[in-house]
Design an enzyme around this catalytic site. Structure first.
Site, PDB file in Angstrom:
ATOM      1  N   SER A 118       0.820  -1.210   0.000  1.00  8.44           N
ATOM      2  CA  SER A 118       0.000   0.000   0.000  1.00  8.44           C
ATOM      3  C   SER A 118       0.852   1.257   0.000  1.00  8.44           C
ATOM      4  CB  SER A 118      -0.839   0.045   1.274  1.00  8.44           C
ATOM      5  OG  SER A 118      -1.718  -1.024   1.341  1.00  8.44           O
ATOM      6  N   HIS A 139      -0.899  -2.677  -7.387  1.00  6.03           N
ATOM      7  CA  HIS A 139      -1.631  -2.341  -6.152  1.00  6.03           C
ATOM      8  C   HIS A 139      -3.139  -2.391  -6.379  1.00  6.03           C
ATOM      9  CE1 HIS A 139      -2.721   0.905  -2.956  1.00  6.03           C
ATOM     10  NE2 HIS A 139      -2.810  -0.306  -2.438  1.00  6.03           N
ATOM     11  N   GLU A 151      -3.419   0.334  -9.184  1.00  6.34           N
ATOM     12  CA  GLU A 151      -2.295   1.268  -9.405  1.00  6.34           C
ATOM     13  C   GLU A 151      -1.076   0.454  -9.839  1.00  6.34           C
ATOM     14  OE1 GLU A 151      -2.043   5.081  -6.601  1.00  6.34           O
ATOM     15  OE2 GLU A 151      -2.288   3.271  -5.428  1.00  6.34           O
ATOM     16  N   ASN A 189      -3.509   6.068  -1.590  1.00  2.00           N
ATOM     17  CA  ASN A 189      -3.302   6.121  -0.139  1.00  2.00           C
ATOM     18  C   ASN A 189      -2.648   7.420   0.331  1.00  2.00           C
ATOM     19  OD1 ASN A 189      -4.549   3.687   0.381  1.00  2.00           O
ATOM     20  ND2 ASN A 189      -2.682   2.523  -0.023  1.00  2.00           N
TER      21      ASN A 189
HETATM   22  C1  LIG Z   1      -5.412   0.422   1.757  1.00  2.00           C
HETATM   23  C2  LIG Z   1      -5.061   0.344   0.332  1.00  2.00           C
HETATM   24  O1  LIG Z   1      -3.888   0.047   0.008  1.00  2.00           O
HETATM   25  C3  LIG Z   1      -5.971   0.695  -0.785  1.00  2.00           C
HETATM   26  C4  LIG Z   1      -7.424   0.453  -0.578  1.00  2.00           C
HETATM   27  O2  LIG Z   1      -7.928  -0.576  -0.929  1.00  2.00           O
HETATM   28  S1  LIG Z   1      -8.251   1.651   0.207  1.00  2.00           S
HETATM   29  C5  LIG Z   1      -9.903   1.028   0.304  1.00  2.00           C
HETATM   30  C6  LIG Z   1     -10.632   1.236  -0.994  1.00  2.00           C
HETATM   31  N1  LIG Z   1     -11.956   0.740  -0.854  1.00  2.00           N
HETATM   32  C7  LIG Z   1     -12.990   1.529  -0.526  1.00  2.00           C
HETATM   33  O3  LIG Z   1     -12.849   2.730  -0.395  1.00  2.00           O
HETATM   34  C8  LIG Z   1     -14.290   0.816  -0.344  1.00  2.00           C
HETATM   35  C9  LIG Z   1     -15.382   1.754   0.115  1.00  2.00           C
HETATM   36  N2  LIG Z   1     -16.620   1.014   0.255  1.00  2.00           N
HETATM   37  C10 LIG Z   1     -17.401   0.681  -0.805  1.00  2.00           C
HETATM   38  O4  LIG Z   1     -17.110   1.039  -1.936  1.00  2.00           O
HETATM   39  C11 LIG Z   1     -18.642  -0.112  -0.497  1.00  2.00           C
HETATM   40  O5  LIG Z   1     -18.980   0.069   0.847  1.00  2.00           O
HETATM   41  C12 LIG Z   1     -18.477  -1.644  -0.811  1.00  2.00           C
HETATM   42  C13 LIG Z   1     -18.285  -1.838  -2.303  1.00  2.00           C
HETATM   43  C14 LIG Z   1     -17.314  -2.277  -0.064  1.00  2.00           C
HETATM   44  C15 LIG Z   1     -19.707  -2.374  -0.341  1.00  2.00           C
HETATM   45  O6  LIG Z   1     -20.821  -1.756  -0.913  1.00  2.00           O
HETATM   46  P1  LIG Z   1     -22.292  -1.878  -0.279  1.00  2.00           P
HETATM   47  O7  LIG Z   1     -23.215  -1.370  -1.279  1.00  2.00           O
HETATM   48  O8  LIG Z   1     -22.293  -1.352   1.087  1.00  2.00           O
HETATM   49  O9  LIG Z   1     -22.395  -3.359   0.006  1.00  2.00           O
HETATM   50  P2  LIG Z   1     -23.151  -4.473  -0.697  1.00  2.00           P
HETATM   51  O10 LIG Z   1     -24.376  -3.998  -1.393  1.00  2.00           O
HETATM   52  O11 LIG Z   1     -23.282  -5.493   0.357  1.00  2.00           O
HETATM   53  O12 LIG Z   1     -22.067  -4.926  -1.755  1.00  2.00           O
HETATM   54  C16 LIG Z   1     -21.957  -4.437  -3.057  1.00  2.00           C
HETATM   55  C17 LIG Z   1     -21.266  -5.510  -3.840  1.00  2.00           C
HETATM   56  O13 LIG Z   1     -19.927  -5.660  -3.406  1.00  2.00           O
HETATM   57  C18 LIG Z   1     -19.629  -7.054  -3.164  1.00  2.00           C
HETATM   58  N3  LIG Z   1     -18.870  -7.080  -1.920  1.00  2.00           N
HETATM   59  C19 LIG Z   1     -19.107  -6.357  -0.811  1.00  2.00           C
HETATM   60  N4  LIG Z   1     -18.143  -6.587   0.088  1.00  2.00           N
HETATM   61  C20 LIG Z   1     -17.302  -7.496  -0.454  1.00  2.00           C
HETATM   62  C21 LIG Z   1     -16.135  -8.124  -0.005  1.00  2.00           C
HETATM   63  N5  LIG Z   1     -15.589  -7.862   1.213  1.00  2.00           N
HETATM   64  N6  LIG Z   1     -15.516  -8.982  -0.837  1.00  2.00           N
HETATM   65  C22 LIG Z   1     -16.030  -9.258  -2.050  1.00  2.00           C
HETATM   66  N7  LIG Z   1     -17.135  -8.675  -2.529  1.00  2.00           N
HETATM   67  C23 LIG Z   1     -17.765  -7.814  -1.738  1.00  2.00           C
HETATM   68  C24 LIG Z   1     -20.924  -7.789  -3.029  1.00  2.00           C
HETATM   69  O14 LIG Z   1     -20.857  -8.975  -3.799  1.00  2.00           O
HETATM   70  C25 LIG Z   1     -21.944  -6.838  -3.581  1.00  2.00           C
HETATM   71  O15 LIG Z   1     -22.424  -7.264  -4.835  1.00  2.00           O
HETATM   72  P3  LIG Z   1     -23.954  -7.725  -4.895  1.00  2.00           P
HETATM   73  O16 LIG Z   1     -24.769  -6.495  -4.710  1.00  2.00           O
HETATM   74  O17 LIG Z   1     -24.040  -8.311  -6.245  1.00  2.00           O
HETATM   75  O18 LIG Z   1     -24.123  -8.713  -3.777  1.00  2.00           O
HETATM   76  N1  LIG Z   2      -6.329  -4.092   3.462  1.00  2.00           N
HETATM   77  C1  LIG Z   2      -6.400  -3.295   2.434  1.00  2.00           C
HETATM   78  O1  LIG Z   2      -7.383  -2.563   2.280  1.00  2.00           O
HETATM   79  C2  LIG Z   2      -5.310  -3.277   1.419  1.00  2.00           C
HETATM   80  C3  LIG Z   2      -4.083  -3.851   1.697  1.00  2.00           C
HETATM   81  N2  LIG Z   2      -3.095  -3.810   0.753  1.00  2.00           N
HETATM   82  C4  LIG Z   2      -1.785  -4.394   1.015  1.00  2.00           C
HETATM   83  O2  LIG Z   2      -1.883  -5.801   0.774  1.00  2.00           O
HETATM   84  C5  LIG Z   2      -1.003  -6.503   1.681  1.00  2.00           C
HETATM   85  C6  LIG Z   2      -1.827  -7.497   2.476  1.00  2.00           C
HETATM   86  O3  LIG Z   2      -2.839  -6.796   3.188  1.00  2.00           O
HETATM   87  P1  LIG Z   2      -4.107  -7.563   3.786  1.00  2.00           P
HETATM   88  O4  LIG Z   2      -4.493  -8.681   2.900  1.00  2.00           O
HETATM   89  O5  LIG Z   2      -5.088  -6.537   4.132  1.00  2.00           O
HETATM   90  O6  LIG Z   2      -3.482  -8.145   5.133  1.00  2.00           O
HETATM   91  P2  LIG Z   2      -3.967  -9.383   6.004  1.00  2.00           P
HETATM   92  O7  LIG Z   2      -3.470  -9.132   7.380  1.00  2.00           O
HETATM   93  O8  LIG Z   2      -5.416  -9.644   5.764  1.00  2.00           O
HETATM   94  O9  LIG Z   2      -3.166 -10.605   5.337  1.00  2.00           O
HETATM   95  C7  LIG Z   2      -1.780 -10.718   5.340  1.00  2.00           C
HETATM   96  C8  LIG Z   2      -1.447 -12.181   5.184  1.00  2.00           C
HETATM   97  O10 LIG Z   2      -0.044 -12.341   5.009  1.00  2.00           O
HETATM   98  C9  LIG Z   2       0.338 -13.445   5.797  1.00  2.00           C
HETATM   99  N3  LIG Z   2       1.761 -13.450   6.064  1.00  2.00           N
HETATM  100  C10 LIG Z   2       2.447 -12.764   7.023  1.00  2.00           C
HETATM  101  N4  LIG Z   2       3.751 -13.067   6.964  1.00  2.00           N
HETATM  102  C11 LIG Z   2       3.899 -13.969   5.961  1.00  2.00           C
HETATM  103  C12 LIG Z   2       5.001 -14.687   5.439  1.00  2.00           C
HETATM  104  N5  LIG Z   2       6.224 -14.522   5.929  1.00  2.00           N
HETATM  105  N6  LIG Z   2       4.797 -15.537   4.409  1.00  2.00           N
HETATM  106  C13 LIG Z   2       3.562 -15.723   3.904  1.00  2.00           C
HETATM  107  N7  LIG Z   2       2.475 -15.076   4.360  1.00  2.00           N
HETATM  108  C14 LIG Z   2       2.634 -14.210   5.378  1.00  2.00           C
HETATM  109  C15 LIG Z   2      -0.504 -13.300   7.044  1.00  2.00           C
HETATM  110  O11 LIG Z   2      -0.500 -14.473   7.823  1.00  2.00           O
HETATM  111  P3  LIG Z   2      -0.705 -14.310   9.439  1.00  2.00           P
HETATM  112  O12 LIG Z   2      -2.032 -13.674   9.665  1.00  2.00           O
HETATM  113  O13 LIG Z   2      -0.613 -15.713   9.896  1.00  2.00           O
HETATM  114  O14 LIG Z   2       0.424 -13.416   9.906  1.00  2.00           O
HETATM  115  C16 LIG Z   2      -1.848 -13.008   6.414  1.00  2.00           C
HETATM  116  O15 LIG Z   2      -2.511 -14.182   6.004  1.00  2.00           O
HETATM  117  C17 LIG Z   2      -0.303  -5.429   2.507  1.00  2.00           C
HETATM  118  O16 LIG Z   2       0.907  -5.094   1.896  1.00  2.00           O
HETATM  119  C18 LIG Z   2      -1.301  -4.270   2.450  1.00  2.00           C
HETATM  120  O17 LIG Z   2      -0.687  -3.023   2.662  1.00  2.00           O
HETATM  121  C19 LIG Z   2      -3.274  -3.234  -0.487  1.00  2.00           C
HETATM  122  C20 LIG Z   2      -4.499  -2.719  -0.822  1.00  2.00           C
HETATM  123  C21 LIG Z   2      -5.609  -2.667   0.126  1.00  2.00           C
END
Ligand SMILES: CC(=O)CC(=O)SCCNC(=O)CCNC(=O)[C@H](O)C(C)(C)COP(=O)(O)OP(=O)(O)OC[C@H]1O[C@@H](n2cnc3c(N)ncnc32)[C@H](O)[C@@H]1OP(=O)(O)O
Ligand SMILES: NC(=O)C1=CN([C@@H]2O[C@H](COP(=O)(O)OP(=O)(O)OC[C@H]3O[C@@H](n4cnc5c(N)ncnc54)[C@H](OP(=O)(O)O)[C@@H]3O)[C@@H](O)[C@H]2O)C=CC1
Length: 290
Positions: A118, A139, A151, A189
């Site tokens: 991320s 990403h 990304e 992010n």
């Molecule tokens: C941290 C990083 O590195 C980068 C990032 O990812 S940052 C995070 C980016 N993501 C966001 O900002 C998500 C923001 N949230 C949303 O867009 C919405 O709340 C959401 C799409 C997650 C859910 O939407 P919603 O309308 O509240 O839920 P819901 O109607 O239950 O779901 C919409 C669809 O998404 C799917 N869905 C929801 N949650 C899901 C999940 N965790 N996994 C897989 N599919 C999922 C469902 O299948 C659903 O489709 P159907 O309507 O056909 O069932």
């Molecule tokens: N969460 C988000 O919204 C997003 C996350 N990301 C990025 O994706 C990556 C994963 O995030 P996310 O899936 O949320 O994290 P989770 O905590 O859900 O999953 C991480 C997984 O990696 C496993 N793990 C840890 N160490 C090792 C290892 N040495 N070898 C193999 N597997 C290992 C963990 O196992 P255990 O639990 O046993 O430690 C766990 O199953 C991160 O780099 C995060 O920044 C990118 C986009 C969105």
């Protein structure tokens, strides 16, 4: 031409990437540290595929054939046939570096290695591999099956062939790409996490409750989730790591992680994945913890 995709980490992102890759016809192998993790990851993927069947977006035949293309194990050697390995393990540079030291000797010399990080420097991670020119950031966003964006981030050494192959791969998943330069937390992010951190400061300073802050941003700014709900969804450990990378990498106090975020992570309250964060998910409905 990529055929076999290896995924490292059976967490929420690794499972999402496995889901969309297998649905697009690739053979996928997921590697994680324990077989229990693999089993729960496969169950999550099956649940998400079943939901698509229920909603008429996928046939049951497609669900079965998608699942049949996914295998998993706790043995890193099983990643050997992969043409592309996508690492989606915990957002911790030392964890990722250790993984690369184990996986690179197993991989085919010509295979590509990508990280779903991320925030971490692609160039620095690439330097911990034996193939910086065949390494880059791919990403995905959470939840992977729903979010349209990916990304792409090149490190300083990433070659054009690797970038083109990644672009083509993401295209076959029917996602839209955006290209970001290799700066801390890239584009999404860099913008999203300071907003979430500010929401946590708003809570910390008592400006509003969890419910007030999330309602304000959902109804007042049309965000699909409130920022604290989204923080729990991403994982508070991941949010904190990203803020630390921004703070360290850009050396600006505006990225200081909120002390309340630090406290939640120290408590092991990591959000949805651990059952408690800004909301408590252990009952029938999520209950705000403040
Ligand atoms: C941290 C990083 O590195 C980068 C990032 O990812 S940052 C995070 C980016 N993501 C966001 O900002 C998500 C923001 N949230 C949303 O867009 C919405 O709340 C959401 C799409 C997650 C859910 O939407 P919603 O309308 O509240 O839920 P819901 O109607 O239950 O779901 C919409 C669809 O998404 C799917 N869905 C929801 N949650 C899901 C999940 N965790 N996994 C897989 N599919 C999922 C469902 O299948 C659903 O489709 P159907 O309507 O056909 O069932
Ligand atoms: N969460 C988000 O919204 C997003 C996350 N990301 C990025 O994706 C990556 C994963 O995030 P996310 O899936 O949320 O994290 P989770 O905590 O859900 O999953 C991480 C997984 O990696 C496993 N793990 C840890 N160490 C090792 C290892 N040495 N070898 C193999 N597997 C290992 C963990 O196992 P255990 O639990 O046993 O430690 C766990 O199953 C991160 O780099 C995060 O920044 C990118 C986009 C969105």
């Amino acid at each position: 031409m990529l055929k076999n995709i290896g995924i490292i980490g059976a967490g929420q992102m690794g499972c999402g990437i496995a889901h969309v890759s297998a649905a697009a016809g690739y053979r996928v192998h997921i590697y994680d540290l324990s077989q229990d993790r693999i089993e729960s990851g496969l169950a999550t993927i099956n649940g998400n595929l079943a939901r698509l069947v229920t909603n008429g977006k996928m046939s049951d035949e497609e669900r079965k054939s998608t699942l049949s293309r996914i295998t998993g194990s706790a043995d890193v050697n099983d990643l050997a046939p992969s043409d592309l390995v996508i690492e989606a393990a915990t957002e911790d540079e030392s964890v990722k570096r250790k993984i690369y030291s184990q996986v690179c000797p197993v991989m085919k010399p010509e295979a590509l290695l990508a990280t779903n990080t991320s925030s971490l420097s692609i160039t620095r991670l690439a330097a911990a591999t034996d193939r910086p020119e065949r390494f880059m950031g791919i990403h995905f966003m959470n939840p992977v099956p729903v979010m349209k964006l990916v990304e792409l981030v090149r490190g300083i050494a990433t070659d054009e062939k690797t970038f083109s192959a990644a672009k083509e791969f993401v295209g076959t998943l029917e996602k839209t790409i955006t290209v970001a330069e290799d700066f801390p937390a890239f584009i999404v992010n860099r913008i999203l996490l300071p907003m979430i951190n500010e929401a946590i400061y708003t809570l910390y300073e008592g400006v509003g409750t969890v419910d007030a802050i999330d309602t304000a941003m959902k109804l007042g700014a049309n965000h699909p989730m409130g920022p604290l709900q989204l923080a729990d969804f991403i994982g508070l450990d991941t949010c904190l790591s990203i803020m630390q990378v921004l703070h360290d990498g850009l050396a600006d106090s505006k990225y200081r992680p909120c002390p309340l975020l630090v406290k939640y992570v120290e408590a092991g309250w990591l959000g949805r994945k651990s059952g408690r964060g800004f909301y408590d998910y252990r009952g029938e409905v999520p209950v705000p913890t403040r």
